[in-house]
Design an enzyme around this catalytic site. Structure first.
Site, PDB file in Angstrom:
ATOM      1  N   CYS A 170       1.775   0.553  -8.915  1.00 48.63           N
ATOM      2  CA  CYS A 170       2.889   1.243  -8.265  1.00 48.63           C
ATOM      3  C   CYS A 170       4.111   1.362  -9.168  1.00 48.63           C
ATOM      4  O   CYS A 170       4.980   2.195  -8.908  1.00 48.63           O
ATOM      5  CB  CYS A 170       3.256   0.564  -6.958  1.00 48.63           C
ATOM      6  SG  CYS A 170       3.542  -1.201  -7.099  1.00 48.63           S
ATOM      7  N   GLU A 174       5.798  -3.375   0.848  1.00 48.90           N
ATOM      8  CA  GLU A 174       5.852  -3.127  -0.598  1.00 48.90           C
ATOM      9  C   GLU A 174       5.021  -1.874  -0.821  1.00 48.90           C
ATOM     10  O   GLU A 174       3.791  -1.928  -0.842  1.00 48.90           O
ATOM     11  CB  GLU A 174       5.301  -4.346  -1.363  1.00 48.90           C
ATOM     12  CG  GLU A 174       5.698  -4.370  -2.825  1.00 48.90           C
ATOM     13  CD  GLU A 174       4.683  -3.692  -3.717  1.00 48.90           C
ATOM     14  OE1 GLU A 174       4.907  -2.492  -4.050  1.00 48.90           O
ATOM     15  OE2 GLU A 174       3.690  -4.318  -4.073  1.00 48.90           O
ATOM     16  N   LEU A 175       5.712  -0.735  -0.956  1.00 48.90           N
ATOM     17  CA  LEU A 175       5.048   0.559  -0.902  1.00 48.90           C
ATOM     18  C   LEU A 175       4.986   1.210  -2.284  1.00 48.90           C
ATOM     19  O   LEU A 175       5.093   0.541  -3.303  1.00 48.90           O
ATOM     20  CB  LEU A 175       5.756   1.446   0.119  1.00 48.90           C
ATOM     21  CG  LEU A 175       5.897   0.826   1.516  1.00 48.90           C
ATOM     22  CD1 LEU A 175       6.650   1.765   2.449  1.00 48.90           C
ATOM     23  CD2 LEU A 175       4.555   0.448   2.085  1.00 48.90           C
ATOM     24  N   GLU A 220       3.399   9.692  -5.743  1.00 49.09           N
ATOM     25  CA  GLU A 220       2.799   8.652  -6.574  1.00 49.09           C
ATOM     26  C   GLU A 220       1.401   9.096  -6.980  1.00 49.09           C
ATOM     27  O   GLU A 220       0.498   9.182  -6.147  1.00 49.09           O
ATOM     28  CB  GLU A 220       2.731   7.336  -5.799  1.00 49.09           C
ATOM     29  CG  GLU A 220       2.147   6.190  -6.599  1.00 49.09           C
ATOM     30  CD  GLU A 220       2.160   4.891  -5.810  1.00 49.09           C
ATOM     31  OE1 GLU A 220       2.413   3.841  -6.411  1.00 49.09           O
ATOM     32  OE2 GLU A 220       1.919   4.931  -4.585  1.00 49.09           O
ATOM     33  N   GLY A 238       0.830  -1.198   0.000  1.00 50.32           N
ATOM     34  CA  GLY A 238       0.000   0.000   0.000  1.00 50.32           C
ATOM     35  C   GLY A 238       0.862   1.245   0.000  1.00 50.32           C
ATOM     36  O   GLY A 238       2.014   1.230  -0.434  1.00 50.32           O
ATOM     37  N   SER A 239       0.314   2.316   0.519  1.00 48.54           N
ATOM     38  CA  SER A 239       0.995   3.605   0.475  1.00 48.54           C
ATOM     39  C   SER A 239       2.130   3.662   1.478  1.00 48.54           C
ATOM     40  O   SER A 239       2.156   2.934   2.481  1.00 48.54           O
ATOM     41  CB  SER A 239       0.005   4.735   0.771  1.00 48.54           C
ATOM     42  OG  SER A 239      -0.380   4.706   2.139  1.00 48.54           O
TER      43      SER A 239
END
Length: 506
Positions: free
Chosen positions: A287, A253-254, A378, A233-234
């Site tokens: 992403c 996992e950003l 992002e 996520g963020s």
């Protein structure tokens, strides 16, 4: 609009499905219709799931390899049999174009199969302990043991695939897993969990799912008995989870603002094709979709012309149609934010930048400055920012100036430039002559800096979800060294350095 479900009502907690008494509507982003009413969990449900997972952890840890492999392959085969229905369900709950949902299901199948294969490779090695004389006669080896209960928290954009990257490695490693899907997109994950629980190869409580708000997530990640938390996520949410979960192991996992460099010697048509292919898939809600393009100054105008011509041909509309490439974002809040970032960028759109019905038209912005959110953060929408740079040195500097570092790409005909990019770009992956959005699900995947920590991909996630256990065996006590031998060697083998006793070194 509704969809028939093929899994039981409630949440899969413990050995059964628990009725929650509350639901939350899942909305089809394209027209705002209701897809289904999803069960809504509470912190109490999360706490119960943790207790159930802890209770089943010993059974999961001792489950034979063939059972874990069978569970994953049976789930794979069941998903394969219903892949068309999974694709349609993903379109409805995410609003993502059908072509991208087909890719998501295919990648989920690969992830399950690869995790099943990795079960056979989950072993350790022998260690030579006789590098010092004190180790003579000792046998040493290490094995991998399950880390314990795994909590997996997933994003909305690829709900089935992201869940598979948490669940499949956990099962392969012998860990119970509790998954919390994004509130907007729980349906396909519920179905996947049902398939795994229905295989008969696992204890039912080995795979559980809890929906709900941030308090539900906090209940899961802040329990000190958890072995590991894996979050997608963020960056802001990931940082909060890491703080709350400490000292529990956390894998993050950003986000990213993936960059693609176009060198002056590049095949410009191939590069333009790649930006369109990599910038607008999943409507830009990925992403590692192309967000920033850095073009060497001598080829800027030609590249922009090629890119603008291609972007105008991108099909926008109903995500249920196979030809659609860009559809509405997950909700109105996301749409409004992306349009605000476009307006605040100070750049004149080369193309797009406006609504097309409920959808943001595929957009190219030129000359977006540092400090603008569309460049620094992002954007998670169908927007690509293009900037000219005087040389490759400036391009590398600009890419590395970002706080993110997930994937980056370079287009060039020069092998020297390719290897310079691989060496110097600060990212978890560097792609040469293709999009930064390329990901094979069996490769190590993850980022650096604010793009996260740890690696996904079944082999690498299994390593994250296990701990090494060292075994040291002296087959015969008659061969043990004397204290005089130990002193002649230096520190004894059970000591990391000199210990003091009565003022003397041990």
């Amino acid at each position: 609009m509704t969809t028939d479900t093929t899994w039981p009502d409630g949440l899969p907690i413990g050995d059964g499905w628990v009725q929650t008494g509350r639901t939350s509507d899942v909305i089809f982003p394209y027209d705002g219709s209701v897809v289904a009413a999803a069960p809504l969990g509470t912190p109490a449900h999360a706490a119960r799931a943790v207790e159930e997972a802890l209770a089943v952890a010993p059974a999961m840890a001792s489950l034979p390899s063939h059972a874990r492999r069978a569970a994953l392959m049976k789930a794979h085969d069941a998903l394969e049999a219903d892949r068309d229905a999974f694709e349609r369900l993903l379109v409805m709950e995410t609003g993502k174009p059908l072509v991208d949902c087909k890719v998501e299901v295919a990648r989920t199948l690969l992830t399950l199969a690869t995790a099943a294969e990795e079960v056979a490779r989950l072993h350790g090695e022998t260690v030579p302990l006789d590098l010092l004389p004190s180790g003579e006669g000792l046998i040493g080896f290490w094995t991998r043991r399950p880390i314990g209960v795994v909590v997996g928290i997933t994003g909305f954009n690829y709900p089935l695939l992201l869940a598979a990257h948490k669940i499949a490695p956990a099962v392969a490693a012998g860990c119970p897993v509790i998954v919390k899907p994004a509130p907007a997109t729980p349906l396909a994950t519920l179905w996947l969990v049902h398939l795994l629980r229905s295989t008969g190869a696992l204890p039912a409580a080995a795979v559980q799912l809890v929906t709900g708000d941030v308090e539900v997530g906090r209940t899961l990640v802040e329990d000190r008995r958890i072995g590991a938390v894996s979050f997608t996520g963020s960056a802001a949410a990931g940082h909060a989870i890491a703080r709350g979960a400490a000292p529990t192991k956390v894998l993050l996992e950003l986000g990213s603002n993936a960059a693609l460099i176009v060198a002056a010697d590049a095949d410009l048509e191939a590069a333009a094709d790649a930006v369109v292919r990599g910038g607008y898939y999943a409507s830009g809600q990925a992403c590692i979709s192309v967000q920033r393009v850095l073009v060497e100054e001598p080829v800027r105008e030609e590249f922009l012309s090629l890119l603008a011509d291609r972007v105008k041909t991108v099909a926008v509309g109903d995500p249920r149609l196979l030809e659609t490439r860009v559809a509405p974002l997950i909700d109105e809040a996301a749409t409004d934010r992306v349009l605000e970032w476009i307006a605040a960028s100070g750049a004149e759109p080369i193309t797009g930048g406006v609504r097309d019905g409920r959808t943001i038209a595929p957009t190219v912005l030129a000359g977006v400055p540092d400090g603008a959110a569309a460049w620094d953060e992002e954007i998670f929408g169908p927007v690509v920012c293009v900037r000219a740079v005087p040389n490759l040195e400036a391009a590398f500097t600009a890419v590395n100036a970002s706080r993110y570092g997930l994937h980056a790409a370079v287009f060039t005909r020069s092998l020297a430039t390719a290897f310079a990019a691989i060496e110097r770009l600060e990212a978890g992956g560097v792609v040469v002559n293709d999009v930064p959005g390329f990901r094979a699900d069996n490769m190590p995947y993850g980022g650096v800096k604010d793009s996260g920590i740890g690696r996904e991909g079944p082999r690498f996630a299994i390593e994250e979800f296990t701990v090494t256990r060292m075994a040291i065996i002296r087959p015969s006590v008659s061969g043990r060294p004397s204290s005089r031998d130990l002193l002649s060697d230096g520190p004894p083998p059970n000591c990391g350095g000199w210990r003091r006793s009565a003022g003397r070194p041990w």
